[in-house]
Motif scaffolding. Sequence first.
Motif, PDB file in Angstrom:
ATOM      1  N   GLY A  22       0.790  -1.224   0.000  1.00 24.04           N
ATOM      2  CA  GLY A  22       0.000   0.000   0.000  1.00 24.04           C
ATOM      3  C   GLY A  22       0.823   1.275   0.000  1.00 24.04           C
ATOM      4  N   ALA A  23       2.145   1.177  -0.123  1.00 19.21           N
ATOM      5  CA  ALA A  23       2.987   2.371  -0.126  1.00 19.21           C
ATOM      6  C   ALA A  23       2.658   3.213  -1.354  1.00 19.21           C
ATOM      7  CB  ALA A  23       4.460   1.987  -0.143  1.00 19.21           C
ATOM      8  N   ALA A  24       2.340   4.477  -1.138  1.00 17.63           N
ATOM      9  CA  ALA A  24       2.036   5.399  -2.231  1.00 17.63           C
ATOM     10  C   ALA A  24       3.315   6.167  -2.555  1.00 17.63           C
ATOM     11  CB  ALA A  24       0.916   6.348  -1.836  1.00 17.63           C
ATOM     12  N   VAL A  25       3.891   5.882  -3.727  1.00 15.85           N
ATOM     13  CA  VAL A  25       5.162   6.491  -4.106  1.00 15.85           C
ATOM     14  C   VAL A  25       5.088   7.063  -5.517  1.00 15.85           C
ATOM     15  CG1 VAL A  25       6.520   4.978  -2.599  1.00 15.85           C
ATOM     16  CG2 VAL A  25       6.084   4.288  -4.961  1.00 15.85           C
ATOM     17  N   ASP A  26       6.080   7.887  -5.847  1.00 18.55           N
ATOM     18  CA  ASP A  26       6.196   8.471  -7.185  1.00 18.55           C
ATOM     19  C   ASP A  26       7.475   7.929  -7.824  1.00 18.55           C
ATOM     20  OD1 ASP A  26       6.289   9.956  -9.471  1.00 18.55           O
ATOM     21  OD2 ASP A  26       6.424  11.909  -8.470  1.00 18.55           O
ATOM     22  N   PRO A  27       7.410   6.784  -8.496  1.00 12.26           N
ATOM     23  CA  PRO A  27       8.617   6.182  -9.059  1.00 12.26           C
ATOM     24  C   PRO A  27       9.270   7.029 -10.145  1.00 12.26           C
ATOM     25  CG  PRO A  27       6.686   4.907  -9.677  1.00 12.26           C
ATOM     26  CD  PRO A  27       6.228   5.967  -8.728  1.00 12.26           C
ATOM     27  N   GLU A  28       8.508   7.893 -10.818  1.00 14.22           N
ATOM     28  CA  GLU A  28       9.115   8.745 -11.838  1.00 14.22           C
ATOM     29  C   GLU A  28      10.048   9.778 -11.225  1.00 14.22           C
ATOM     30  OE1 GLU A  28       6.778  10.211 -15.037  1.00 14.22           O
ATOM     31  OE2 GLU A  28       5.525   8.423 -15.072  1.00 14.22           O
ATOM     32  N   ALA A  29       9.868  10.098  -9.958  1.00 19.92           N
ATOM     33  CA  ALA A  29      10.736  11.059  -9.275  1.00 19.92           C
ATOM     34  C   ALA A  29      11.863  10.364  -8.507  1.00 19.92           C
ATOM     35  CB  ALA A  29       9.903  11.915  -8.324  1.00 19.92           C
ATOM     36  N   ALA A  30      11.942   9.049  -8.617  1.00 22.53           N
ATOM     37  CA  ALA A  30      12.990   8.303  -7.912  1.00 22.53           C
ATOM     38  C   ALA A  30      14.362   8.670  -8.455  1.00 22.53           C
ATOM     39  CB  ALA A  30      12.761   6.806  -8.054  1.00 22.53           C
ATOM     40  N   GLU A  31      15.358   8.637  -7.578  1.00 22.44           N
ATOM     41  CA  GLU A  31      16.731   8.927  -7.977  1.00 22.44           C
ATOM     42  C   GLU A  31      17.643   7.862  -7.411  1.00 22.44           C
ATOM     43  OE1 GLU A  31      18.129  12.842  -7.242  1.00 22.44           O
ATOM     44  OE2 GLU A  31      16.432  13.777  -8.249  1.00 22.44           O
ATOM     45  N   ALA A  32      18.611   7.457  -8.224  1.00 17.63           N
ATOM     46  CA  ALA A  32      19.604   6.477  -7.800  1.00 17.63           C
ATOM     47  C   ALA A  32      20.975   7.135  -7.797  1.00 17.63           C
ATOM     48  CB  ALA A  32      19.601   5.282  -8.753  1.00 17.63           C
ATOM     49  N   THR A  33      21.732   6.918  -6.730  1.00 17.53           N
ATOM     50  CA  THR A  33      23.091   7.435  -6.637  1.00 17.53           C
ATOM     51  C   THR A  33      24.020   6.313  -6.227  1.00 17.53           C
ATOM     52  OG1 THR A  33      22.684   8.171  -4.362  1.00 17.53           O
ATOM     53  CG2 THR A  33      22.419   9.816  -6.089  1.00 17.53           C
ATOM     54  N   LEU A  34      25.213   6.361  -6.761  1.00 12.49           N
ATOM     55  CA  LEU A  34      26.246   5.382  -6.449  1.00 12.49           C
ATOM     56  C   LEU A  34      27.323   6.098  -5.655  1.00 12.49           C
ATOM     57  CD1 LEU A  34      27.211   2.465  -6.955  1.00 12.49           C
ATOM     58  CD2 LEU A  34      28.336   3.307  -9.022  1.00 12.49           C
ATOM     59  N   THR A  35      27.581   5.626  -4.448  1.00 10.29           N
ATOM     60  CA  THR A  35      28.576   6.278  -3.606  1.00 10.29           C
ATOM     61  C   THR A  35      29.965   5.741  -3.933  1.00 10.29           C
ATOM     62  OG1 THR A  35      28.540   4.676  -1.796  1.00 10.29           O
ATOM     63  CG2 THR A  35      26.868   6.443  -1.756  1.00 10.29           C
ATOM     64  N   GLU A  36      30.973   6.499  -3.562  1.00  8.13           N
ATOM     65  CA  GLU A  36      32.347   6.062  -3.809  1.00  8.13           C
ATOM     66  C   GLU A  36      32.719   4.841  -2.961  1.00  8.13           C
ATOM     67  OE1 GLU A  36      34.939   8.921  -0.837  1.00  8.13           O
ATOM     68  OE2 GLU A  36      34.702   9.525  -2.925  1.00  8.13           O
ATOM     69  N   THR A  37      31.925   4.557  -1.947  1.00  7.04           N
ATOM     70  CA  THR A  37      32.194   3.380  -1.114  1.00  7.04           C
ATOM     71  C   THR A  37      31.519   2.126  -1.646  1.00  7.04           C
ATOM     72  OG1 THR A  37      30.376   3.943   0.373  1.00  7.04           O
ATOM     73  CG2 THR A  37      32.578   4.750   0.984  1.00  7.04           C
ATOM     74  N   GLY A  38      30.845   2.228  -2.797  1.00 12.00           N
ATOM     75  CA  GLY A  38      30.284   1.039  -3.422  1.00 12.00           C
ATOM     76  C   GLY A  38      28.896   0.653  -2.976  1.00 12.00           C
ATOM     77  N   THR A  39      28.075   1.638  -2.610  1.00  6.22           N
ATOM     78  CA  THR A  39      26.678   1.337  -2.320  1.00  6.22           C
ATOM     79  C   THR A  39      25.804   2.125  -3.280  1.00  6.22           C
ATOM     80  OG1 THR A  39      26.528   3.049  -0.606  1.00  6.22           O
ATOM     81  CG2 THR A  39      27.010   0.796   0.136  1.00  6.22           C
ATOM     82  N   LEU A  40      24.691   1.510  -3.646  1.00  6.87           N
ATOM     83  CA  LEU A  40      23.711   2.136  -4.516  1.00  6.87           C
ATOM     84  C   LEU A  40      22.536   2.558  -3.658  1.00  6.87           C
ATOM     85  CD1 LEU A  40      22.662   2.760  -7.402  1.00  6.87           C
ATOM     86  CD2 LEU A  40      21.651   0.462  -7.380  1.00  6.87           C
ATOM     87  N   HIS A  41      22.185   3.846  -3.721  1.00 13.71           N
ATOM     88  CA  HIS A  41      21.047   4.382  -2.979  1.00 13.71           C
ATOM     89  C   HIS A  41      19.945   4.709  -3.966  1.00 13.71           C
ATOM     90  CE1 HIS A  41      23.586   5.952   0.648  1.00 13.71           C
ATOM     91  NE2 HIS A  41      23.898   4.730   0.295  1.00 13.71           N
ATOM     92  N   VAL A  42      18.767   4.156  -3.751  1.00 19.76           N
ATOM     93  CA  VAL A  42      17.608   4.460  -4.596  1.00 19.76           C
ATOM     94  C   VAL A  42      16.557   5.088  -3.695  1.00 19.76           C
ATOM     95  CG1 VAL A  42      15.872   3.572  -6.178  1.00 19.76           C
ATOM     96  CG2 VAL A  42      18.130   2.471  -6.068  1.00 19.76           C
ATOM     97  N   GLU A  43      16.310   6.378  -3.925  1.00 20.39           N
ATOM     98  CA  GLU A  43      15.331   7.102  -3.111  1.00 20.39           C
ATOM     99  C   GLU A  43      14.044   7.251  -3.910  1.00 20.39           C
ATOM    100  OE1 GLU A  43      14.716  11.401  -0.953  1.00 20.39           O
ATOM    101  OE2 GLU A  43      16.747  10.604  -1.126  1.00 20.39           O
ATOM    102  N   ILE A  44      12.943   6.786  -3.326  1.00 14.71           N
ATOM    103  CA  ILE A  44      11.635   6.828  -3.972  1.00 14.71           C
ATOM    104  C   ILE A  44      10.730   7.717  -3.127  1.00 14.71           C
ATOM    105  CG2 ILE A  44       9.742   5.466  -4.945  1.00 14.71           C
ATOM    106  CD1 ILE A  44      12.678   3.594  -3.687  1.00 14.71           C
TER     107      ILE A  44
END
Length: 158
Positions: free
Chosen positions: A100-122
């Motif tokens: 039931g999470a109401a999210v806006d996937p078109e506004a999601a952003e993915a970032t790759l950190t220099e320490t090797g983790t992928l962050h996906v913010e929705i």
Amino acid sequence: MSDIREFGESVGKRLLEGAGKVSARVQEERPLAADLLESDDAYLAVFDAPGVEMDDVQVRFEEGAVHVRLDRFRGLHEEFEMVFPGRGLTLEGSVDLPEGAAVDPEAAEATLTETGTLHVEIPKVRAGTGDQDTTDHDAQTHETDDAPAEPGETDDAE
């Protein structure tokens, strides 16, 4: 006697290569582990992404889940020969958002950190501003040199 030694070395090398290929296959078949964090405004999915460049990352939102695929490449190292190819080259994982999470996937952003983790913010959709979107979407992708965000913080680098 040298023929027997060469045969033994050849068999040993083939066994190591075979074991390495099995190890890589197991790594590729095991889904990437992910953390899912939540703030008032968004969900943050965090995946380990060792040895990838942002161009080699695919992120999509599908049926209430964040899916990632990482394609890694083995670099050549002068004067070295591959003995044990144990790292998987294609890694995949996903994390389900709460039901039931109401999210806006078109506004999601993915970032790759220099320490090797992928962050996906929705980002979440505020009540009354729209329905939950369950169609397929690709997240916008960005590279950052920033350290990974702490739980509850967002990564504003673009």
